[in-house]
Scaffold this motif. Structure first.
Motif, PDB file in Angstrom:
ATOM      1  N   HIS A  11      45.918  33.722  49.997  1.00 55.30           N
ATOM      2  CA  HIS A  11      46.560  35.025  50.176  1.00 55.30           C
ATOM      3  C   HIS A  11      45.587  36.089  50.666  1.00 55.30           C
ATOM      4  O   HIS A  11      44.372  35.919  50.654  1.00 55.30           O
ATOM      5  N   GLN A  15      46.827  41.123  47.387  1.00 56.31           N
ATOM      6  CA  GLN A  15      47.987  40.267  47.199  1.00 56.31           C
ATOM      7  C   GLN A  15      47.740  39.383  45.973  1.00 56.31           C
ATOM      8  O   GLN A  15      46.852  39.649  45.172  1.00 56.31           O
ATOM      9  N   SER A  16      48.542  38.353  45.833  1.00 58.95           N
ATOM     10  CA  SER A  16      48.373  37.364  44.771  1.00 58.95           C
ATOM     11  C   SER A  16      49.066  36.087  45.213  1.00 58.95           C
ATOM     12  O   SER A  16      49.707  36.057  46.277  1.00 58.95           O
ATOM     13  N   ASP A  17      48.941  35.033  44.414  1.00 61.86           N
ATOM     14  CA  ASP A  17      49.628  33.794  44.728  1.00 61.86           C
ATOM     15  C   ASP A  17      51.142  34.010  44.797  1.00 61.86           C
ATOM     16  O   ASP A  17      51.813  33.534  45.712  1.00 61.86           O
ATOM     17  N   LYS A  18      51.687  34.774  43.841  1.00 58.81           N
ATOM     18  CA  LYS A  18      53.137  35.001  43.796  1.00 58.81           C
ATOM     19  C   LYS A  18      53.607  35.828  44.983  1.00 58.81           C
ATOM     20  O   LYS A  18      54.650  35.536  45.581  1.00 58.81           O
ATOM     21  N   TYR A  40      49.404  27.623  46.145  1.00 57.88           N
ATOM     22  CA  TYR A  40      48.942  28.999  46.247  1.00 57.88           C
ATOM     23  C   TYR A  40      47.962  29.342  45.121  1.00 57.88           C
ATOM     24  O   TYR A  40      48.385  29.733  44.036  1.00 57.88           O
ATOM     25  N   CYS A  42      45.216  31.781  43.235  1.00 61.20           N
ATOM     26  CA  CYS A  42      45.116  33.237  43.111  1.00 61.20           C
ATOM     27  C   CYS A  42      43.647  33.624  43.005  1.00 61.20           C
ATOM     28  O   CYS A  42      42.911  33.089  42.158  1.00 61.20           O
ATOM     29  N   SER A  46      40.281  40.792  40.290  1.00 66.97           N
ATOM     30  CA  SER A  46      41.398  41.710  40.118  1.00 66.97           C
ATOM     31  C   SER A  46      41.109  43.041  40.809  1.00 66.97           C
ATOM     32  O   SER A  46      39.964  43.503  40.841  1.00 66.97           O
ATOM     33  N   THR A  69      51.667  43.830  50.914  1.00 69.10           N
ATOM     34  CA  THR A  69      51.663  43.374  49.539  1.00 69.10           C
ATOM     35  C   THR A  69      52.894  43.904  48.827  1.00 69.10           C
ATOM     36  O   THR A  69      53.886  44.270  49.459  1.00 69.10           O
ATOM     37  N   ASP A  74      53.009  44.698  40.194  1.00 66.17           N
ATOM     38  CA  ASP A  74      52.433  43.354  40.127  1.00 66.17           C
ATOM     39  C   ASP A  74      50.919  43.424  40.227  1.00 66.17           C
ATOM     40  O   ASP A  74      50.374  44.234  40.967  1.00 66.17           O
ATOM     41  N   TYR A  77      44.976  40.930  43.737  1.00 71.00           N
ATOM     42  CA  TYR A  77      43.644  40.344  43.687  1.00 71.00           C
ATOM     43  C   TYR A  77      43.013  40.287  45.077  1.00 71.00           C
ATOM     44  O   TYR A  77      43.667  40.504  46.091  1.00 71.00           O
ATOM     45  N   TRP A  79      39.630  38.099  47.357  1.00 65.19           N
ATOM     46  CA  TRP A  79      38.636  37.021  47.354  1.00 65.19           C
ATOM     47  C   TRP A  79      37.215  37.575  47.404  1.00 65.19           C
ATOM     48  O   TRP A  79      36.289  36.972  46.886  1.00 65.19           O
TER      49      TRP A  79
END
Length: 266
Positions: A11, A15-18, A40, A42, A46, A69, A74, A77, A79
């Motif tokens: 992602h 964003q996030s995995d969800k 996906y 995450c 954070s 996003t 929600d 996160y 990388w």
């Protein structure tokens, strides 16, 4: 019994995995028809979304719109983060590599990697030498078969440049939006140019900084996967120069789109 095929989905920033899963529903559904399961992870860092764009110069900017996003509360996160006093220099924490190492062992092996924005930047770096960077054996993770970058960019920090200098053998599809105001075209093209001419394809859509989810666009991406997987590497190397150029032009022309579409819409 069919062999399980997996794709690693990385992602974007904020964003996030969800969130990424929700925003790639059309792609996920159509790749599922081709036998691929999308996974996906995450990112471990954070992000305080409320703390974004707090300077006077940045006030009024919309994080949800800019980073594609969620506008809700929600958790989001990233990388990696920019280095202080730098616009395009990043440093990836070792715990990101450790996390992805474990994720591959638990959910892989993977046939391909697909990323969006920062996730595509990370993915583009990883696939230069996936097993070495993530400390994986060939048994744990056989050679990847494809990489797809949506608004991805080349990492510009000097520490990562050596990886891009190697001959990358994994076929890649690089997607950019004509109205993308988040990742400059020059940065997207720098990642694209890291690949040999016969291993890269560039697809341009008329939108901004997002993963297009229209039926027509998703069909083009999925059919590229089919073309790539079904084409033997030797056959690709033996293509006449004029035919190879169809895959290397800055935009897919009508002839190539017709060839991809002829494989059948999903």
């Amino acid at each position: 019994m069919s062999v399980k095929k997996n794709v690693l989905m990385l992602h974007g920033f904020v964003q996030s995995d969800k969130i990424f899963s929700a925003k790639t529903g059309g792609l996920r559904k159509n790749l599922k028809k081709l036998g691929y399961d999308l996974h996906y992870p995450c990112a471990p860092h954070s992000i305080d979304k409320k703390a974004l764009f707090q300077s006077e110069a940045e006030k009024g900017r919309d994080a949800a719109k800019e980073f594609n996003t969620s506008a809700t509360l929600d958790e989001v996160y990233g990388w990696f983060f920019r280095k202080p006093d730098s616009s395009n220099s990043f440093e990836i924490d070792q715990k990101v590599f450790n996390y992805l190492h474990n994720y591959v062992l638990e959910n892989g092996p993977f046939d391909g990697v697909i990323g969006f924005s920062q996730g595509a930047g990370l993915g583009g770096y990883l696939v230069t030498d996936f097993n070495k960077i993530l400390n994986l054996t060939e048994k744990q993770q056989p050679a990847l078969k494809f990489f797809i970058s949506f608004s991805g960019f080349k990492l510009e920090d000097k520490a990562y440049q050596g990886s891009y200098d190697k001959a990358i053998e994994i076929p890649s599809l690089h997607v950019r939006g004509e109205l993308d105001a988040v990742v400059a075209e020059s940065r997207i093209m720098a990642l694209y140019d890291s690949w040999p001419q016969n291993k890269r394809t560039l697809l341009v859509h008329p939108g901004a900084h997002f993963v297009p989810n229209s039926k027509q666009f998703v069909s083009q991406v999925c059919n590229w996967v089919q073309v790539t997987i079904n084409k033997d590497d030797q056959e690709q190397d033996d293509l006449p120069e004029a035919e190879q150029e169809q895959f290397d032009r800055p935009q897919l022309d009508d002839d190539l789109l017709d060839m991809i579409d002829s494989l059948g819409r999903l």
